[in-house]
Design a protein around this motif. Structure first.
Motif, PDB file in Angstrom:
ATOM      1  N   LYS A  22       0.740  -1.172  -0.040  1.00  0.00           N
ATOM      2  CA  LYS A  22       0.313  -0.001  -0.027  1.00  0.00           C
ATOM      3  C   LYS A  22       0.939   1.354  -0.086  1.00  0.00           C
ATOM      4  CE  LYS A  22      -4.121  -1.854   1.965  1.00  0.00           C
ATOM      5  NZ  LYS A  22      -5.017  -1.996   3.306  1.00  0.00           N
ATOM      6  N   LYS A  23       2.182   1.325   0.463  1.00  0.00           N
ATOM      7  CA  LYS A  23       2.877   2.378   0.448  1.00  0.00           C
ATOM      8  C   LYS A  23       3.792   2.531  -0.910  1.00  0.00           C
ATOM      9  CE  LYS A  23       6.802   4.157   3.154  1.00  0.00           C
ATOM     10  NZ  LYS A  23       7.838   4.131   4.292  1.00  0.00           N
ATOM     11  N   GLY A  24       3.388   1.558  -1.783  1.00  0.00           N
ATOM     12  CA  GLY A  24       3.775   1.810  -3.003  1.00  0.00           C
ATOM     13  C   GLY A  24       4.945   0.767  -3.477  1.00  0.00           C
ATOM     14  N   TYR A  25       5.564  -0.177  -2.562  1.00  0.00           N
ATOM     15  CA  TYR A  25       6.584  -0.936  -2.680  1.00  0.00           C
ATOM     16  C   TYR A  25       6.198  -1.935  -3.556  1.00  0.00           C
ATOM     17  CZ  TYR A  25       9.156   1.377   1.151  1.00  0.00           C
ATOM     18  OH  TYR A  25       9.725   2.470   1.931  1.00  0.00           O
ATOM     19  N   LYS A  26       7.016  -2.390  -4.417  1.00  0.00           N
ATOM     20  CA  LYS A  26       6.985  -3.702  -5.364  1.00  0.00           C
ATOM     21  C   LYS A  26       7.231  -5.085  -4.146  1.00  0.00           C
ATOM     22  CE  LYS A  26       8.169  -6.367  -9.347  1.00  0.00           C
ATOM     23  NZ  LYS A  26       9.217  -6.359 -10.604  1.00  0.00           N
ATOM     24  N   VAL A  27       6.232  -5.714  -4.352  1.00  0.00           N
ATOM     25  CA  VAL A  27       6.460  -6.719  -3.081  1.00  0.00           C
ATOM     26  C   VAL A  27       5.931  -8.087  -3.594  1.00  0.00           C
ATOM     27  CG1 VAL A  27       5.295  -7.689  -0.931  1.00  0.00           C
ATOM     28  CG2 VAL A  27       5.558  -5.301  -1.347  1.00  0.00           C
ATOM     29  N   THR A  28       6.971  -8.970  -3.543  1.00  0.00           N
ATOM     30  CA  THR A  28       6.899 -10.414  -3.748  1.00  0.00           C
ATOM     31  C   THR A  28       7.039 -11.334  -2.584  1.00  0.00           C
ATOM     32  OG1 THR A  28       9.031 -10.732  -4.340  1.00  0.00           O
ATOM     33  CG2 THR A  28       7.684 -10.193  -6.063  1.00  0.00           C
ATOM     34  N   GLY A  29       6.835 -12.639  -2.614  1.00  0.00           N
ATOM     35  CA  GLY A  29       6.876 -13.397  -1.240  1.00  0.00           C
ATOM     36  C   GLY A  29       6.562 -15.208  -1.618  1.00  0.00           C
ATOM     37  N   THR A  30       6.947 -15.793  -0.946  1.00  0.00           N
ATOM     38  CA  THR A  30       6.784 -17.050  -0.930  1.00  0.00           C
ATOM     39  C   THR A  30       6.476 -17.749   0.567  1.00  0.00           C
ATOM     40  OG1 THR A  30       9.263 -17.796  -0.877  1.00  0.00           O
ATOM     41  CG2 THR A  30       8.228 -17.444  -3.025  1.00  0.00           C
ATOM     42  N   ASP A  31       6.007 -18.912   0.353  1.00  0.00           N
ATOM     43  CA  ASP A  31       5.720 -20.000   1.692  1.00  0.00           C
ATOM     44  C   ASP A  31       5.437 -21.327   1.285  1.00  0.00           C
ATOM     45  OD1 ASP A  31       5.453 -20.336   4.436  1.00  0.00           O
ATOM     46  OD2 ASP A  31       4.540 -18.594   4.734  1.00  0.00           O
ATOM     47  N   ASP A  32       5.645 -22.337   2.281  1.00  0.00           N
ATOM     48  CA  ASP A  32       5.318 -23.572   1.801  1.00  0.00           C
ATOM     49  C   ASP A  32       3.955 -23.971   2.399  1.00  0.00           C
ATOM     50  OD1 ASP A  32       5.907 -23.598   4.406  1.00  0.00           O
ATOM     51  OD2 ASP A  32       7.333 -25.242   4.627  1.00  0.00           O
ATOM     52  N   GLU A  33       3.394 -23.033   2.995  1.00  0.00           N
ATOM     53  CA  GLU A  33       1.847 -23.261   3.505  1.00  0.00           C
ATOM     54  C   GLU A  33       1.371 -21.809   4.016  1.00  0.00           C
ATOM     55  OE1 GLU A  33       1.970 -26.093   6.688  1.00  0.00           O
ATOM     56  OE2 GLU A  33       2.821 -24.586   8.303  1.00  0.00           O
ATOM     57  N   ILE A  34       0.142 -21.405   3.553  1.00  0.00           N
ATOM     58  CA  ILE A  34      -0.539 -20.365   3.803  1.00  0.00           C
ATOM     59  C   ILE A  34      -1.963 -20.525   4.168  1.00  0.00           C
ATOM     60  CG2 ILE A  34      -1.038 -17.845   2.930  1.00  0.00           C
ATOM     61  CD1 ILE A  34       1.166 -18.196   1.057  1.00  0.00           C
ATOM     62  N   PHE A  35      -2.181 -20.425   5.417  1.00  0.00           N
ATOM     63  CA  PHE A  35      -3.597 -20.552   5.871  1.00  0.00           C
ATOM     64  C   PHE A  35      -4.178 -19.170   5.935  1.00  0.00           C
ATOM     65  CE2 PHE A  35      -0.757 -23.547   7.901  1.00  0.00           C
ATOM     66  CZ  PHE A  35      -1.367 -24.752   7.332  1.00  0.00           C
ATOM     67  N   GLU A  36      -5.748 -19.335   6.398  1.00  0.00           N
ATOM     68  CA  GLU A  36      -6.618 -18.172   6.559  1.00  0.00           C
ATOM     69  C   GLU A  36      -6.251 -17.558   7.882  1.00  0.00           C
ATOM     70  OE1 GLU A  36      -8.143 -16.794   4.565  1.00  0.00           O
ATOM     71  OE2 GLU A  36      -8.813 -18.543   2.998  1.00  0.00           O
ATOM     72  N   PRO A  37      -6.420 -16.172   7.939  1.00  0.00           N
ATOM     73  CA  PRO A  37      -6.877 -15.220   6.946  1.00  0.00           C
ATOM     74  C   PRO A  37      -5.696 -14.840   6.075  1.00  0.00           C
ATOM     75  CG  PRO A  37      -6.610 -14.235   8.959  1.00  0.00           C
ATOM     76  CD  PRO A  37      -6.219 -15.613   9.363  1.00  0.00           C
ATOM     77  N   ALA A  38      -4.527 -15.105   6.297  1.00  0.00           N
ATOM     78  CA  ALA A  38      -3.730 -14.651   5.311  1.00  0.00           C
ATOM     79  C   ALA A  38      -3.681 -14.993   3.870  1.00  0.00           C
ATOM     80  CB  ALA A  38      -2.095 -15.223   5.890  1.00  0.00           C
ATOM     81  N   ARG A  39      -4.060 -15.956   3.596  1.00  0.00           N
ATOM     82  CA  ARG A  39      -4.442 -16.544   2.417  1.00  0.00           C
ATOM     83  C   ARG A  39      -5.349 -15.418   1.621  1.00  0.00           C
ATOM     84  NH1 ARG A  39      -4.046 -20.351  -1.484  1.00  0.00           N
ATOM     85  NH2 ARG A  39      -2.613 -21.396  -0.214  1.00  0.00           N
ATOM     86  N   SER A  40      -6.634 -15.086   2.170  1.00  0.00           N
ATOM     87  CA  SER A  40      -7.517 -14.113   1.561  1.00  0.00           C
ATOM     88  C   SER A  40      -7.030 -12.802   1.761  1.00  0.00           C
ATOM     89  CB  SER A  40      -8.774 -14.379   2.351  1.00  0.00           C
ATOM     90  OG  SER A  40      -9.426 -15.698   2.145  1.00  0.00           O
ATOM     91  N   ASN A  41      -6.216 -12.436   2.714  1.00  0.00           N
ATOM     92  CA  ASN A  41      -5.804 -11.302   2.644  1.00  0.00           C
ATOM     93  C   ASN A  41      -4.716 -10.665   1.630  1.00  0.00           C
ATOM     94  OD1 ASN A  41      -7.428 -10.654   4.923  1.00  0.00           O
ATOM     95  ND2 ASN A  41      -5.802 -10.970   6.494  1.00  0.00           N
ATOM     96  N   LEU A  42      -4.033 -11.866   1.391  1.00  0.00           N
ATOM     97  CA  LEU A  42      -2.753 -11.597   0.380  1.00  0.00           C
ATOM     98  C   LEU A  42      -3.513 -11.424  -0.905  1.00  0.00           C
ATOM     99  CD1 LEU A  42      -0.209 -13.921   1.811  1.00  0.00           C
ATOM    100  CD2 LEU A  42       0.055 -11.220   1.530  1.00  0.00           C
TER     101      LEU A  42
END
Length: 452
Positions: A22-42
């Motif tokens: 939201k600040k305007g940075y270019k953001v990437t990321g990885t993970d071997d598991e992503i659960f709710e609510p993080a999944r929906s938020n991302l």
């Protein structure tokens, strides 16, 4: 700026990723598991990785910062790739400081009360119309996320003593360098990380020594261990502001507090909350908030999620849940509810769920913690012990450790469920204390059912 998150699905990691996006940075990321609510938020922000798993090919020389979450192990292939390229690698708190070097930094540390005190400061600052960034470890009404990084001149941070990352084992709060520091109290916990009490104490000495010159340490002088620690490590280049329980009264289950000569009714209660409130007041005072504005702002504060959170209520029954699991937190929660409603029966149910609380050698630390409860239950599941690869905890060791006459000890969630449904809750307060979920029992529906 281009930043890459290793373990973007973490509860605070994904919040920081969203804030920087939201600040305007270019953001990437990885993970071997992503659960709710993080999944929906991302996903809502277009930041959800296309696939799960680690992808070292994404680590390229044009990345300005790699931010490392606790979930990633030290042999993570992306870490190895970033190290090979000589990229800047930050733990979560190190990056918060990196973004906040030009800000006035408020950091709340201590063994208990950190989240509530931080939330109180945030709540009052927002009520006063102040512009600020923040980092807090719980959901708070009125705030869309638990981390926010903008160009605000102030940041308010909850600073805990857990290790910062898999490759940086120092506590998180060592990296934040506050101008306004708060210590709420010291009670040994996390024995898997801090095997001795002296080693645990050393972490707070380091924190004190990292307060910026000209800063202030706001500390709970009613905590004898903390008071001695502060007095044994005095600095001439910072100020000190001790605090305790402020002046207050309780009438018909309602608490009125007096701060700086200004009185107001509260929606939170208990000595523990009142001390947190006093720490929050002195912190806000350092940021230019008057006593009148503080009392007006704190009046409608209802607490952070799972901190003496009211799940249900009717004329004769209240049901609370609390994140309490360490002995000092359990005792403070039980005593707060009993003090507020001295004529109601108090049923306290504690789930042992953390490494420390399930350790037979730690049981003696709970001595007296549930004494004020009229009925006390300690529950722990075999499943939790198996997940942590810990030996079974014998019930007799729990009885011996707590020293509570009539204590009920349960290991089977069905036994607990039957017991709960068999009770009468007239003129009764039920307090559910856990950092877990009672092995899957639906306590929210249960609370609504007995108070409807």
């Amino acid at each position: 700026m281009r930043v890459h998150f290793i373990s973007i699905g973490g509860s605070v990691m994904h919040q920081l990723a969203i804030a920087l996006h939201k600040k305007g940075y270019k953001v990437t990321g990885t993970d071997d598991e992503i659960f709710e609510p993080a999944r929906s938020n991302l996903a809502a922000e277009g930041l959800l990785p296309a696939e799960t798993g680690w992808r070292p090919e994404l680590i390229t020389s044009d990345i300005d910062a790699v931010i490392l979450g606790m979930h990633a192990k030290s042999d993570n292939p992306e870490i190895k790739a970033a190290q090979a390229l000589g990229l800047p690698i930050y733990s979560f708190p190190e990056y918060i400081y990196h973004e906040s070097r030009a800000k006035k930094r408020v950091v709340v540390g201590g063994s208990h009360g950190k989240t509530t005190t931080t939330s109180m400061i945030m709540h009052v600052l927002r009520s006063a119309g102040k512009d600020f960034d923040y980092l807090v470890g719980a959901r708070l009404d009125g705030f869309d996320q638990s981390v926010n990084i903008t160009d605000a001149p102030v940041i308010v941070c909850e600073g805990d003593e857990y290790p910062a990352s898999a490759i940086e084992r120092k506590p998180k709060f060592h990296f934040l360098y506050p101008h306004v520091a708060v210590l709420t109290g010291i009670a040994w916990d996390h024995i898997n990380v801090f095997p001795t009490f002296d080693f645990y104490l050393e972490q707070f000495v380091v924190f004190i020594n990292r307060i910026e010159k000209g800063g202030v340490l706001i500390y709970n002088e009613s905590d004898a261990v903390l008071k001695k620690l502060v007095e044994d490590n005095l600095r001439e280049d910072i100020r000190y502001q001790p605090y305790g329980v402020p002046q207050h009264s309780i009438v018909n289950g309602k608490t009125t507090v007096t701060i700086g000569g200004v009185s107001g009714e509260l929606r939170v209660f208990g000595n523990h909350n009142l001390m947190n409130l006093n720490a929050a007041y002195y912190s806000c005072k350092e940021l230019g908030i008057s006593a009148q504005d503080f009392v007006a702002g704190i009046a409608n504060f209802t607490g952070a999620a799972k901190r003496l959170e009211l799940l249900g209520a009717n004329e004769t029954t209240n049901v609370y849940r609390d994140f309490a699991h360490a002995p000092s937190k359990v005792k403070a929660t039980i005593e707060a509810v009993k003090q507020q409603y001295p004529n109601r029966k108090l049923i306290g149910i504690l789930e042992l769920h953390t490494f420390s609380s399930l350790n037979e050698q730690f049981m003696s630390e709970y001595k007296g913690a549930m004494d004020k409860a009229d009925v006390a239950i300690v529950f722990y599941s075999r499943h939790a012990l198996e997940l942590k690869r810990m030996p079974f905890l014998p019930a007799e060791k729990v009885y011996e450790g707590f020293g509570k006459e009539g204590l009920l000890v349960m290991n089977d969630k069905e036994d607990l469920w039957k017991w709960l449904k068999a009770q009468s809750y007239a003129n009764t307060n039920l307090v559910l204390m856990s950092s877990g979920n009672y092995d899957g029992l639906d306590m929210l529906t249960f609370a609504a059912g007995i108070t409807s």
